[in-house]
Design an enzyme around this catalytic site. Structure first.
Site, mmCIF file in Angstrom:
data_model
loop_
_atom_site.group_PDB
_atom_site.id
_atom_site.type_symbol
_atom_site.label_atom_id
_atom_site.label_comp_id
_atom_site.label_asym_id
_atom_site.label_seq_id
_atom_site.Cartn_x
_atom_site.Cartn_y
_atom_site.Cartn_z
ATOM 1 N N CYS A 168 0.867 -1.082 0.049
ATOM 2 C CA CYS A 168 -0.039 -0.148 0.084
ATOM 3 C C CYS A 168 0.827 1.234 -0.115
ATOM 4 O O CYS A 168 1.958 1.345 0.699
ATOM 5 C CB CYS A 168 -0.951 -0.026 1.250
ATOM 6 N N LYS A 170 12.819 1.077 16.774
ATOM 7 C CA LYS A 170 11.430 1.325 17.007
ATOM 8 C C LYS A 170 10.678 -0.034 16.763
ATOM 9 O O LYS A 170 11.174 -0.952 16.040
ATOM 10 C CB LYS A 170 11.008 2.261 15.836
#
Length: 421
Positions: A118, A163
């Site tokens: 996407c 992260k």
């Protein structure tokens, strides 16, 4: 290409069986590359992303057998360095990055096109590559291709992700299960789909502890066995149909759900006024409220509110009685559906990562364009509640993540149909 026509204004009532989780199916399918033995996978959803991943594996020499409805058998006993994963499919699928680790472990070298998916923000692959390098891989990036090699068996490491990353956590786990020695991974993503992968790998003979937590420990083994494994139900699909009931003031029974995976969505829906009742171990009934209350929502890694339900809840908040604040903390460009909702009469203002949604009494049917997977279904949901007919174009996005959506909605008396463009 195809579109979906939605005639709104009808309360949905019926029963829906939730399919297997796409985000668990894809890495588990890739995990078949880690063993030369047969991996049988059950509860596999019929989605274009799944078909594309199976096509990629076939190109690598994996034998793929469709055993029955929702069941596949994968045998990677004949893979070699002379494979050619199709560029057009690899480039459009972000999840294709996962084939790097197992192929590198099995073959010692691999070259694939850079992955896609996407068009949502900067879904970078640097965290994947950092993990691979830490395990001992040599990586080169050239002309939209990734080349990797490893002169000897990968070695166990202690590694903390900069992260939280679902994709990179999966890459590191697949490296560690066949690496030499022990691996400790810190700041891991804790999504249920990652836990599902770990349970499958454990069934194949992997030595994994800390499953479902931020700290995962793995002792590498020399080889993995085959297994027979069933994929967990799709929590995002379940959350989507819960919103469908809420946005139409309907009443839907959902089967094949895991309550704890839906905790954040259930909490928000109850705050919006919906009534949710547990029926047994894996079924619930949701009934939408006549007046939808506004919400404050912040997307964050699991177990907090999922980014993959942000667009659906924005459609719901578009007709809430008041002002809602939605903050997208995962991706910086996941508000492309907003402009299409505005065409339908929604009152939404974007301020950086924050969306201020002032509810209106009614949305109105319009011609809108789906920009990604979750945006596409959010527009269908908006159309279900709108006055008139909504035409949602570019519905190929929907096929990536929702199995038989039109049929499932029709079973709940929705007036929806798919048409060719």
């Amino acid at each position: 290409m195809s579109s979906i026509l939605v005639e709104g204004g009808k309360s949905l009532r019926g029963e829906i069986n939730i399919s297997g989780a796409k985000n668990a199916a894809l890495p588990i399918i890739v995990a078949s590359l880690l063993s030369s033995k047969t991996l049988v996978i059950n509860n596999v959803p019929q989605l274009s992303d799944v078909s594309d991943m199976l096509f990629i594996l076939k190109s690598c020499g994996v034998h793929v057998e469709i055993v029955g409805s929702g069941t596949i058998a994968l045998t990677a006993n004949n893979i070699s360095g002379h494979f050619s994963p199709p560029c057009n499919i690899v480039k459009k699928m972000r999840a294709s990055i996962w084939i790097l680790a197992p192929l590198l472990l099995r073959l010692g070298q691999v070259r694939i096109a850079s992955p896609g998916g996407c068009a949502i923000g900067q879904r970078r692959i640097d965290l994947h590559l950092a993990a691979l390098k830490a395990f001992g891989a040599n990586i080169q990036l050239e002309d939209d291709y990734i080349s990797a090699n490893c002169s000897s068996r990968m070695h166990g490491i202690s590694f903390k992700f900069d992260k939280v990353s679902v994709g990179a956590t999966i890459t590191a786990i697949m490296c560690a299960v066949l690496a030499n020695g022990s691996t400790k991974l810190a700041n891991c993503a804790q999504e249920p789909e990652i836990a599902d992968l770990c349970y499958c790998l454990r069934k194949m003979g992997a030595n994994i502890t800390g499953i479902g937590t931020a700290n995962i420990s793995i002792i590498g083994v020399k080889e993995l066995n085959g297994a027979n494994y069933s994929i967990i139900p799709d929590r995002i699909e379940a959350g989507t149909y819960m919103v469908a009931a809420a946005i139409t003031q309907g009443k839907i029974k959902l089967n094949n759900v895991i309550f704890k995976h839906l905790k954040s969505a259930i909490t928000k829906l109850r705050l919006s006024g919906a009534i949710i009742q547990y029926q047994n171990e894996n079924s619930l009934i949701i009934e939408g409220a006549n007046i939808i209350k506004p919400l404050n929502i912040q997307t964050n890694p699991y177990p907090k509110f999922p980014t993959d339900l942000q667009a659906q809840f924005m459609s719901l908040m578009s007709i809430a009685d008041g002002v809602s604040i939605i903050t997208e903390n995962i991706y910086e460009n996941r508000y492309m559906h907003v402009f299409e909702l505005i065409k339908m009469g929604a009152n939404i203002v974007i301020q950086s990562r924050e969306a201020v949604v002032t509810g209106v009494k009614k949305l109105h049917g319009a011609d809108v364009i789906a920009t990604d997977l979750r945006a596409s279904v959010s527009l269908v949901l908006a159309g279900l509640s709108a006055v008139g007919i909504t035409k949602v174009k570019r519905m190929h996005h929907l096929d990536r993540g929702y199995e038989s959506l039109v049929e499932k909605l029709q079973n709940c008396n929705a007036r929806v149909q798919r048409i060719p463009d």
